[in-house]
Design a protein around this motif. Structure first.
Motif, PDB file in Angstrom:
ATOM      1  N   GLU A   1      -8.272   7.831  -4.222  1.00 12.52           N
ATOM      2  CA  GLU A   1      -7.323   6.844  -3.718  1.00 12.52           C
ATOM      3  C   GLU A   1      -6.315   7.497  -2.780  1.00 12.52           C
TER       4      GLU A   1
ATOM      5  N   THR B   1      -7.850   8.120   0.654  1.00 15.37           N
ATOM      6  CA  THR B   1      -7.863   6.887   1.449  1.00 15.37           C
ATOM      7  C   THR B   1      -6.481   6.585   2.010  1.00 15.37           C
ATOM      8  N   ALA B   2      -5.458   6.758   1.170  1.00 14.18           N
ATOM      9  CA  ALA B   2      -4.093   6.513   1.629  1.00 14.18           C
ATOM     10  C   ALA B   2      -3.709   7.471   2.749  1.00 14.18           C
TER      11      ALA B   2
ATOM     12  N   ARG C   1       2.143   1.690  -3.484  1.00 16.19           N
ATOM     13  CA  ARG C   1       1.049   2.148  -4.338  1.00 16.19           C
ATOM     14  C   ARG C   1       0.748   3.625  -4.094  1.00 16.19           C
ATOM     15  N   ALA C   2       0.737   4.043  -2.827  1.00 18.14           N
ATOM     16  CA  ALA C   2       0.491   5.446  -2.506  1.00 18.14           C
ATOM     17  C   ALA C   2       1.591   6.334  -3.082  1.00 18.14           C
TER      18      ALA C   2
ATOM     19  N   ARG D   1      -5.173   6.324   6.015  1.00  9.06           N
ATOM     20  CA  ARG D   1      -4.516   5.124   6.534  1.00  9.06           C
ATOM     21  C   ARG D   1      -3.073   5.364   6.927  1.00  9.06           C
TER      22      ARG D   1
ATOM     23  N   GLU E   1       0.828  -1.202   0.000  1.00  9.84           N
ATOM     24  CA  GLU E   1       0.000   0.000   0.000  1.00  9.84           C
ATOM     25  C   GLU E   1       0.866   1.257   0.000  1.00  9.84           C
ATOM     26  N   GLU E   2       2.003   1.205   0.719  1.00  9.69           N
ATOM     27  CA  GLU E   2       2.894   2.358   0.733  1.00  9.69           C
ATOM     28  C   GLU E   2       3.476   2.616  -0.652  1.00  9.69           C
TER      29      GLU E   2
ATOM     30  N   HIS F   1      -0.516   6.330   4.941  1.00  5.69           N
ATOM     31  CA  HIS F   1       0.477   5.929   3.949  1.00  5.69           C
ATOM     32  C   HIS F   1       1.049   7.119   3.184  1.00  5.69           C
ATOM     33  N   VAL F   2       0.681   8.331   3.602  1.00  3.32           N
ATOM     34  CA  VAL F   2       1.136   9.537   2.909  1.00  3.32           C
ATOM     35  C   VAL F   2       1.796  10.447   3.928  1.00  3.32           C
TER      36      VAL F   2
END
Length: 927
Positions: free
Chosen positions: A424, A427-428, A399-400, A431, A396-397, A433-434
């Motif tokens: 997207e 959402t990241a 992908r972000a 969570r 996920e990281e 991931h940003v």
């Protein structure tokens, strides 16, 4: 050819010679040899010719048998060859006993005339034939024979032992063929190219081929084919380089008898500008010596520029003939090698796109390449890299990170490309991931795309991190400063006073041009312009580079100059930055900079420039990509079109759909303000007043009620004056004069003009003169034109017609410099049609054929009323000479001789009343 011809002539004197011709592939040694042999045979020489071949290298005396056919006049040579070279004969240096007798027999044949023995590709000759050749070479002092041998440079050259023995001979000469010079290319292609295009095509062909004759022939064939297709109407375009014949020529020189040349050439083609002998050797698994020899061959063939092929077309032609799997393997191996050597990510990415590599470093390399490519203007390549990087993302990281890169790069190309990825990213962000910097970007993008609820939610997430994550507080401060002057409605809880205090309080923080710039802009919008803000803005701009500095920093610093009443400096920096962009006409930075240029030009009264820059801004990215910022370029277009008298065009721009969120931004204030001026121009003062008052209410609410940014009070005062509310207009003008920033030359000049309109007539001249002086000093020619019109009118009313005429002439000059002709005519109530040079038929003209332009018609009207040429010039603000020229054309068109005839003609038509009306209008215009 001249060297070979002289050598042949010398054999007639009994002097044998050896000429060794070598060249790179495709330069033409075989062609040269064949042409020489033809000429030698035509001159009476006896010719023996042979060609070496890898297929016949093991065939004993294969080349000797070609040189001395058994049924030819030199058959004795074959018997000599069998005696010397057959089996092991002569191999140990001991000649057979009958060798001398057989040589004497062969010399008897030589005495019948000069003899030429030629071997093409001698390096492929069998060993026995080479022994025979050396035997003959050693005896050339007594044999009138010219021996011509050809060999290639590079890995396929003849053995060093044979070369040493050959070159030891005193009458042996090496002749190295070079590629054609530019002049040689011109002469070669001249019969096949149109004379007018010869120089241009020759230069292009030489650049592609390096003067290699084989490749040149392919280019000529393709050029002629394209020209024939064009002449037959097939829609083909004659191109300087072609494809089919050129590709075959490239393959012909590269794919020789030994595969090493082709393999190494493909290695150079794959690596391109990154090729080095060592890298190519690793890539194609060949020895460094072999690669060096091939490189020498390619260089002598004119195909290399340094270590890369001179033309990408050569590389393309070669690689098209490589098996797909083999080519993919070369690209994968090249990506590994180049990545290991630390070459730029863009170069590695080209190979990854050709043959993906499933490694963690590949995704990071593609993202880095995409970011660099978009700065270099390679948008499509950048997007290709990002698409492939997305396939490498496994967590996920990761992908972000890829999606965030797509957003950053898509923003630079066109913000519309960002929209599909914002959900997207949100959402990241939730969570975790940003990181904070990317979170701030997400807030800005959502706000730009009119997605305020999601932007507010993302802002809350970033605010929640401010106490825990390093750097989050700085990013939160920066994004809130940006929102404060862009979308203040999005962050209503932010305390502007606290933000200003934080901005001014000394504190350690990361050096960021964007941070300083947005703080300066926020301060100017809240407190008014100041010298410190201007100095800071220019200091920031001096360190900025197009494509490297964040567009938020550029925009904020430039707007500080615009709103601090320095539009000329803003234009200077905009133009300097856009020069760095070169020929790049698109992109978000180009769009924003062009929009700022339009706003700055409008504040200088440069209507045509403002329209041009605003139009360029709208063309640089899509209308959808502009998001809520579309209000600014549209406002500039509407203001410019309205002032130019093209209200129908302004109305068309206002009919463009804009996002609802525009009206919650700074851009919306500019848009509504421009719309209000449009309403004034089309005689809707009540609608105009509503727009201006709405602007004012929002500006107050958002803490950006600064006249240098939005002079809504003076605009509302104009609407009140149109409605007959002089007292309310005066109150608004006095309020503006008292506001921070209300004393700048431009703001004060406009305010004084409107204050004069609400004052007693005796007080007006002094106010208007000060207004004119202030507006001249700040360079706003449009507002200066309005003040000059009011001053001219007041001077006329107060009994100073001469001064009124001088002021009107000044206004005419100002109108000419700023494109304000329509505004001039409206302000001075001058009757004119759209386009002064269009012929206007004379109603009631008995001749039915005479027509006058609008300018000629005005002169005619005044002349018919009895005004002298000098008086007409004064009334119409033109020279006496121009009046005389107009009248000369009028007399010719109407068929009259003088003013008396002109008066009679008009008296007999229905134009007399029109002439009197025009005369009155011209008198008003003259003041």
């Amino acid at each position: 050819m001249s060297v070979l011809t002289r050598a042949l002539a010398n054999t007639e004197c009994g002097e044998g010679r050896v000429v060794l011709v070598n060249s790179g592939p495709g330069v033409g040694r075989t062609t040269l040899l064949n042409e020489f042999l033809r000429q030698a045979a035509d001159s009476g020489a006896r010719v023996g010719a042979a060609t070496g071949s890898s297929a016949e290298t093991g065939m004993e005396l294969g080349v000797a048998a070609q040189l001395f056919p058994s049924d030819g006049p030199l058959a004795a040579g074959l018997r000599l060859a069998r005696a010397i070279g057959g089996g092991d004969g002569g191999g140990d240096g001991v000649l057979p006993p009958d060798a001398d007798r057989l040589f004497e027999e062969l010399c008897g044949e030589f005495r019948h005339g000069p003899v030429v023995l030629a071997v093409d590709d001698v390096q492929l000759a069998d060993a026995a034939s080479l022994r025979v050749l050396l035997y003959l070479v050693r005896r050339l002092r007594t044999a009138p024979v010219l021996i011509v041998l050809t060999e290639p440079t590079g890995p396929d050259a003849m053995s060093p032992a044979f070369q040493a023995e050959l070159l030891r001979h005193p009458r042996c000469r090496r002749l190295r063929l070079q590629p054609l010079s530019p002049d040689g290319v011109t002469r070669m292609i001249a019969p096949y190219v149109d004379a007018a295009d010869t120089a241009r095509v020759a230069a292009e062909f030489h650049a592609v081929s390096g003067g290699n004759p084989l490749l040149l022939r392919g280019l000529v064939v393709d050029h002629r084919a394209a020209r024939r297709a064009d002449r037959q109407g097939q829609g083909a375009t004659v191109q300087p380089v072609g494809s089919a014949a050129f590709a075959h020529a490239a393959l012909a020189w590269a794919y020789r008898d030994k595969p090493v040349l082709f393999d190494v050439a493909c290695g150079f083609a794959v690596l391109g500008r990154n090729a080095t002998p060592a890298l190519v050797a690793c890539l194609v698994d060949r020895g460094a010596d072999a690669v060096a020899r091939v490189m020498t061959a390619l260089d002598t063939a004119g195909l290399l520029d340094g270590t890369a092929f001179r033309s990408a077309l050569v590389s393309k032609a070669l690689l098209e003939h490589v098996d797909v799997e083999v080519r993919a393997g070369l690209h994968r191996r090249a990506a590994w090698l180049l990545h290991g050597d630390g070459v730029p990510a863009v170069d590695v990415a080209h190979h990854l796109l050709a043959a993906p590599v499933a490694e963690p470093w590949a995704g990071r390399t593609l993202i880095a390449a995409a970011e660099q490519a978009v700065r270099d203007g390679q948008e499509e390549f950048s997007l290709d890299c990002l698409r492939l990087a997305g396939q490498y993302a496994t967590t996920e990281e990761d992908r972000a990170a890829v999606v965030m890169a797509r957003v950053r790069i898509g923003w630079e190309i066109d913000p519309r490309l960002v929209s599909p990825w914002l959900d997207e990213l949100g959402t990241a962000l939730e969570r975790g991931h940003v990181d904070s910097a990317d979170a701030a970007w997400i807030v800005k993008h959502l706000a730009w795309q009119d997605r305020f609820p999601e932007a507010a939610q993302s802002l809350s997430v970033l605010a929640g991190r401010a106490g825990d994550e390093p750097g989050a507080q700085a990013e939160l401060h920066l994004v809130r400063q940006w929102l404060r002057h862009t979308c203040p409605a999005l962050d209503p809880d932010a305390d502007p006073a606290a933000s200003t205090a934080q901005a001014t309080a000394p504190q350690p923080r990361r050096l960021s041009p964007a941070s300083y710039a947005v703080e300066m802009l926020g301060r100017v919008l809240a407190e008014g312009p100041g010298d410190h803000a201007v100095a800071m803005a220019e200091e920031i701009l001096r360190g900025c580079r197009f494509g490297e500095t964040a567009v938020e920093a550029l925009e904020a610093a430039l707007l500080v100059l615009v709103y601090a009443e320095h539009p000329e400096r803003a234009l200077f920096w905009c133009e300097a930055l856009l020069r760095e962009a070169g020929d790049r006409p698109t992109g978000t930075q180009v769009a924003i900079l062009s929009g700022i240029r339009a706003e700055a030009a409008l504040r200088q009264g440069a209507l045509q420039a403002a329209e041009q820059y605003a139009g360029r801004a709208l063309e640089a990215i899509s209308l959808h990509g502009w998001g809520v910022a579309i209000g600014s370029p549209l406002a500039a277009l509407v203001r410019a079109a309205t002032a130019s008298g093209r209200t129908w065009e302004a109305g068309a721009w206002l009919n463009q759909d804009v996002p609802e969120g525009v009206f919650r931004t700074r851009h919306g204030l500019l848009y509504m303000h421009a719309r209000g001026h449009y309403h004034l121009a089309v005689d809707r003062p009540a609608a105009a007043l509503e727009d201006f008052l709405t602007c004012g209410a929002l500006a107050k609410e958002w803490g950006m009620d600064m006249p240098a940014f939005l002079p809504w009070r003076t605009s509302a005062a104009q609407a009140h004056l149109a409605l007959g509310n002089g007292g309310q207009a005066r109150t608004l003008v006095r309020e503006q004069l008292a506001r921070p920033g209300g004393s700048t030359p431009r703001s004060r000049g406009v305010s004084l003009r409107l204050l004069a309109a609400t004052s007693e007539i005796a007080c007006r001249p002094a106010l208007l003169r000060e207004s004119v002086n202030l507006l001249e000093s700040c360079g706003d020619r449009l507002e200066l034109l309005r003040s000059l019109a009011d001053l001219s009118d007041v001077q006329h009313r107060t009994g100073a017609p001469a001064k009124a005429r001088m002021t009107a002439r000044h206004a005419r000059t100002v109108a000419d410099t700023c494109g304000g002709d329509a505004l001039f005519r409206r302000l001075f109530k001058e009757e004119a049609s759209e386009g002064d040079d269009e012929p206007v038929p004379l109603a009631g003209d008995h001749h039915g054929s005479a027509s006058l332009t609008a300018a000629e018609r005005r002169v005619t009207a005044l002349a018919a009323l009895g005004h002298s040429n000098r008086e007409i010039g004064r009334k119409l603000f033109i020279t006496k000479s121009t009046v005389e020229q107009h009248l000369t054309r009028v007399y010719r068109k109407l068929g009259v001789r003088n003013r008396a005839d002109l008066g009679d003609l008009l008296a007999g038509t229905n134009l007399a009343a029109q002439a009197q009306a025009m005369g009155r209008a011209s008198s008003v215009a003259a003041g």
